[in-house]
Design a protein around this motif. Structure first.
Motif: not given
Length: 396
Positions: A258, A285-286, A289-290, A292-293, A347-349, A395
């Motif tokens: 996460e 979900r976290a 997002r990670e 994507h980061r 939603k994560a990007g 991405k």
């Protein structure tokens, strides 16, 4: 003293080995599993379709469309209780048998682990202060004694050895044989199919456990630098020794997927294999997002998961999926089977048009064939064995 089977016939240098009697015990309960699948599963399916469904429909004036509508009535029936008892018994007995075998040879295995990691080509970094999320720390996942994070000794690797021996024993040739790496080859096949010109230089495998899938992914991209993370220290110690024994340089570290300590945009490919069904909805979900980061622009995330999708399953297959959550200590599998992966990725990007989801036929080695990918299920298996659910996204 009982003769121990030679590891040349079963596994790699740090794989726990069985004596004749230990192997016979494992085979006995594997046979019980096969007998249950072959003889009791069809009866239980008929019980649901021919007895329980009509009873529920008569009582409610509605045809049940979800396993939730029939669970109470089904679980009250003695035949289904018999099925439940058998399904739990043979699995628990296999765990117990293998755990005893590892206890017998623990010191010998410790020497092998130390030997394999004495001059490493990869690395291992542990964090004793890492906070373990409740969705991992509070469960003995799939009824594995101690689960993934419990240390029973200094420099413990027991959980990794237990998981390796059980998974290769329980599935035998259904997920890549003793290497238990079919998920990794399936993921790599998906990547080669849909991103054929993609050549990642740096790869991160999330929730790597003992690195079975990580090794398979590394074989598909031999020029890439491979990193792998997991929450369980004993899993990572064993996975590090296993990868070293197989001659594959992997950099293992104990981290929470996460919120990793890697820099932004530092990977070309981020992967996971059968991780999300043991992750809470919030955690999933976290992690998205990670992903994507961590990805560079043009980088790709790719995940393969246990395949049940409730919208594609019969009532009995829904119940079989729910069994994992209700009885097999996989509490998030049922919710994952109803999760919209495309929405979560968006939603994560990730841009919706760049997200690809569907079933992927499981393979024991790299196989580039888009015919193995399908979106609505497949007669060769879309429930717990035979296929995986794949999600990939690039991405922008």
């Amino acid at each position: 003293m009982q003769k121990q089977l030679n590891h040349a016939h079963f596994g790699h240098p740090v794989m726990p080995q069985a004596t004749h009697d230990e192997q016979a015990m494992e085979d006995h309960f594997l046979a019980m599993r096969a007998w249950t699948n072959r003889n009791v599963d069809p009866l239980d399916r008929r019980l649901l379709d021919e007895v329980i469904v009509p009873e529920v429909e008569a009582a409610t004036s509605k045809k049940p469309t979800s396993s939730a509508h029939v669970r109470k009535s089904l679980e009250a029936h003695p035949l289904h209780q018999y099925w439940l008892t058998l399904s739990l018994h043979y699995q628990d007995r296999i765990w117990r048998s293998i755990d005893g075998s590892i206890a017998r040879q623990y010191e010998e295995l410790a020497e092998k682990v130390e030997q394999q990691t004495s001059a490493p080509i990869g690395s291992l970094t542990l964090d004793p202060d890492l906070e373990i999320p409740r969705y991992i720390g509070e469960f003995d996942h799939h009824r594995m004694p101690g689960s993934y994070t419990i240390d029973t000794a200094e420099n413990d690797f027991r959980a990794g050895a237990l998981y390796d021996r059980f998974s290769s024993t329980y599935l035998r040739n259904m997920n890549g044989g003793w290497k238990n790496d079919g998920r990794g080859h399936t993921l790599a096949s998906h990547m080669k199919d849909f991103y054929p010109d993609f050549e990642p230089k740096r790869i991160l495998d999330l929730g790597c456990s003992i690195g079975q899938s990580t090794v398979a992914i590394a074989s598909a991209y031999p020029d890439a630098e491979i990193h792998a993370i997991d929450l369980g220290a004993p899993m990572l110690r064993y996975g590090h020794a296993r990868a070293e024994a197989m001659g594959v340089p992997i950099h293992f570290s104990q981290q929470n997927a996460e919120c990793t300590n890697f820099e932004d945009a530092s990977f070309d490919l981020v992967t996971s294999s059968a991780m999300f069904h043991e992750t809470s909805a919030k955690g999933m979900r976290a992690i998205m997002r990670e992903c994507h980061r961590l990805l560079r622009p043009g980088g790709i995330m790719c995940h393969v998961e246990v395949p049940p999708r409730h919208e594609h399953l019969s009532l009995w297959d829904q119940m079989r999926c729910d069994f994992e959550s209700h009885y097999n200590n996989e509490p998030f599998m049922t919710s994952l089977a109803r999760t919209d992966w495309v929405e979560v990725a968006e939603k994560a990007g990730f841009e919706r048009e760049n997200v690809l989801v569907g079933y992927r036929k499981g393979v024991p080695e790299l196989k580039v064939d888009r015919a193995d990918f399908f979106t609505e299920g497949h007669p060769e298996g879309r429930t717990l064995l035979g296929s995986w659910y794949a999600c990939s996204a690039q991405k922008a």
